[in-house]
Design a protein around this motif. Structure first.
Motif, PDB file in Angstrom:
ATOM      1  N   CYS A   1     -40.754  24.379  10.810  1.00  0.00           N
ATOM      2  CA  CYS A   1     -40.758  26.027  10.471  1.00  0.00           C
ATOM      3  C   CYS A   1     -39.564  26.315   9.423  1.00  0.00           C
ATOM      4  O   CYS A   1     -39.042  27.058   9.757  1.00  0.00           O
ATOM      5  CB  CYS A   1     -39.908  26.195  12.108  1.00  0.00           C
TER       6      CYS A   1
ATOM      7  N   HIS B   1     -43.120  31.383   6.281  1.00  0.00           N
ATOM      8  CA  HIS B   1     -43.275  32.718   7.783  1.00  0.00           C
ATOM      9  C   HIS B   1     -42.111  33.839   7.274  1.00  0.00           C
ATOM     10  O   HIS B   1     -42.491  34.555   7.765  1.00  0.00           O
ATOM     11  CB  HIS B   1     -42.226  32.114   8.369  1.00  0.00           C
TER      12      HIS B   1
ATOM     13  N   LYS C   1     -49.549  33.941  10.930  1.00  0.00           N
ATOM     14  CA  LYS C   1     -49.791  33.540  12.189  1.00  0.00           C
ATOM     15  C   LYS C   1     -50.731  32.627  11.856  1.00  0.00           C
ATOM     16  O   LYS C   1     -50.409  31.939  12.926  1.00  0.00           O
ATOM     17  CB  LYS C   1     -50.859  34.752  12.666  1.00  0.00           C
TER      18      LYS C   1
ATOM     19  N   PHE D   1     -47.586  29.486  11.395  1.00  0.00           N
ATOM     20  CA  PHE D   1     -47.148  28.663  12.703  1.00  0.00           C
ATOM     21  C   PHE D   1     -47.921  28.156  14.362  1.00  0.00           C
ATOM     22  O   PHE D   1     -47.922  27.241  15.195  1.00  0.00           O
ATOM     23  CB  PHE D   1     -47.022  30.646  13.802  1.00  0.00           C
TER      24      PHE D   1
ATOM     25  N   SER E   1     -40.197  29.710  17.464  1.00  0.00           N
ATOM     26  CA  SER E   1     -39.902  30.370  17.208  1.00  0.00           C
ATOM     27  C   SER E   1     -39.035  31.044  16.585  1.00  0.00           C
ATOM     28  O   SER E   1     -37.792  31.958  16.026  1.00  0.00           O
ATOM     29  CB  SER E   1     -40.474  31.814  18.689  1.00  0.00           C
ATOM     30  N   ASN E   2     -37.224  30.944  17.749  1.00  0.00           N
ATOM     31  CA  ASN E   2     -36.022  30.987  17.243  1.00  0.00           C
ATOM     32  C   ASN E   2     -35.605  30.560  16.510  1.00  0.00           C
ATOM     33  O   ASN E   2     -35.106  31.186  15.474  1.00  0.00           O
ATOM     34  CB  ASN E   2     -35.524  30.182  18.786  1.00  0.00           C
TER      35      ASN E   2
ATOM     36  N   ASN F   1     -36.618  32.554  13.185  1.00  0.00           N
ATOM     37  CA  ASN F   1     -36.168  33.162  13.474  1.00  0.00           C
ATOM     38  C   ASN F   1     -34.696  33.507  12.622  1.00  0.00           C
ATOM     39  O   ASN F   1     -33.720  33.918  11.430  1.00  0.00           O
ATOM     40  CB  ASN F   1     -35.598  34.369  13.947  1.00  0.00           C
TER      41      ASN F   1
ATOM     42  N   MET G   1     -42.825  37.945  20.019  1.00  0.00           N
ATOM     43  CA  MET G   1     -42.514  36.821  20.123  1.00  0.00           C
ATOM     44  C   MET G   1     -43.223  36.624  21.611  1.00  0.00           C
ATOM     45  O   MET G   1     -43.762  35.203  21.817  1.00  0.00           O
ATOM     46  CB  MET G   1     -40.451  37.005  21.216  1.00  0.00           C
TER      47      MET G   1
ATOM     48  N   ALA H   1     -46.259  34.473  19.343  1.00  0.00           N
ATOM     49  CA  ALA H   1     -45.405  33.700  19.098  1.00  0.00           C
ATOM     50  C   ALA H   1     -45.981  32.599  19.825  1.00  0.00           C
ATOM     51  O   ALA H   1     -46.874  31.588  20.089  1.00  0.00           O
ATOM     52  CB  ALA H   1     -44.483  33.261  18.894  1.00  0.00           C
TER      53      ALA H   1
END
Length: 316
Positions: free
Chosen positions: A162, A167, A178, A181, A223-224, A227, A253, A256
């Motif tokens: 991550c 990303h 994409k 991920f 995802s978080n 970010n 979101m 994801a």
């Protein structure tokens, strides 16, 4: 692995970095303008990477690295030195070494990453985990509270993938983001299968609801985390440049979550005992089809990511 190794690498890198920077400065002064070539030299411990638009600079760098620092006994290992072009050495004619993907693009491998030699977009090299290497690098907790241990392990499986370099929309196109991920979650799912079959009492079948909730949780967590790390990069840039830097939008979101669920389904459906979990995840797809998402584009990304990842090469 010794501390002295990193210190020697620091001396080695500083001298070479100074030479590369001096070349750029000389070019600029000679032309009274911006240099005609761009150079970037980076290092992770004792692994070097030079990206340059000038082949002569690359050849001089190879020569200098080959000589090293004789009085310190430091030099590069020629058998581990790679370029993306043919180069002539005193000992032999070395051929360019590429990693080929199904879309015919060439990727340059470095420190577990694959760099597109045309766009500099970055992916993860998952081929080094193929076969039984996934299970060999796995620690199974057998101290009770298997569910909590599974949830924590799932997050540890995905956390190293991550990183902003995979990303950040300023480095990678939307399709690559994409794909990165999807494959990060795909690899997490592969490790989860190995973990659950070896460390969860009753296996997946008796814990379907909990496994499903853990999957949803790890996708949201990933995802978080991405970010948050992208935000930290932008804030760091603002501090150094004294300007405002917008956080690059990498994925919504809903995108994801769709990609993450699809990745887990692709792995879990290979195990009969995971049928109930796959059914729960498929119900989410049915619910989401009414929303304004480009499902066909996401399916295309998933297909490309699966071909490139090659699930059949992993011993699941």
């Amino acid at each position: 692995g010794n501390v002295e190794t990193e210190l020697l690498d620091g001396v080695f890198t500083e001298e070479n970095q100074r030479d590369v920077n001096e070349e750029s400065k000389t070019e600029s002064e000679d032309r009274h303008s911006y240099p005609s070539h761009a150079h970037l030299l980076v290092r992770i411990v004792d692994d070097f990477l030079l990206v340059t638009t000038d082949r002569d600079t690359s050849m001089r760098f190879l020569s200098k690295m080959g000589v090293g620092i004789p009085h310190l006994g430091v030099q590069t290992n020629k058998t581990k030195t790679q370029t993306n072009y043919n180069r002539q050495s005193d000992e032999r004619q070395d051929k360019a070494q590429y990693v080929k993907c199904d879309n015919q693009m060439a990727f340059f491998p470095w420190c577990g990453m694959l760099f597109d030699i045309k766009t500099c977009e970055v992916r993860v090299d998952y081929s080094r985990f193929s076969g039984k290497l996934v299970a060999d690098s796995l620690t199974v907790d057998r101290v009770g509270k298997e569910g909590l241990c599974l949830n924590a392990r799932m997050k540890s499986f995905v956390r190293p993938r991550c990183l902003p370099i995979f990303h950040d929309a300023r480095l990678n196109g939307h399709e690559t983001i994409k794909l990165n991920f999807y494959q990060a979650i795909l690899f997490c799912a592969v490790k989860c299968i190995c973990y659950m079959c070896g460390g969860m009492e009753g296996g997946v079948k008796r814990n379907s609801a909990f496994v499903y909730e853990s999957i949803e949780d790890v996708i949201l967590y990933s995802s978080n985390l991405i970010n948050s790390r992208l935000r930290n990069v932008c804030e760091e840039k603002e501090r150094h440049q004294h300007g405002e830097s917008n956080i690059p939008l990498w994925l919504g979101m809903k995108e994801a979550m769709w990609l993450g669920r699809h990745a887990f389904c692709a792995v879990l459906k290979r195990k009969e005992e995971c049928t109930d979990v796959v059914h729960m995840l498929n119900e989410c797809f049915v619910c989401n089809t009414s929303e304004k998402m480009c499902i066909s584009a996401l399916e295309k990304t998933a297909s490309a990511a699966l071909r490139d990842f090659n699930l059949d090469s992993f011993d699941i």
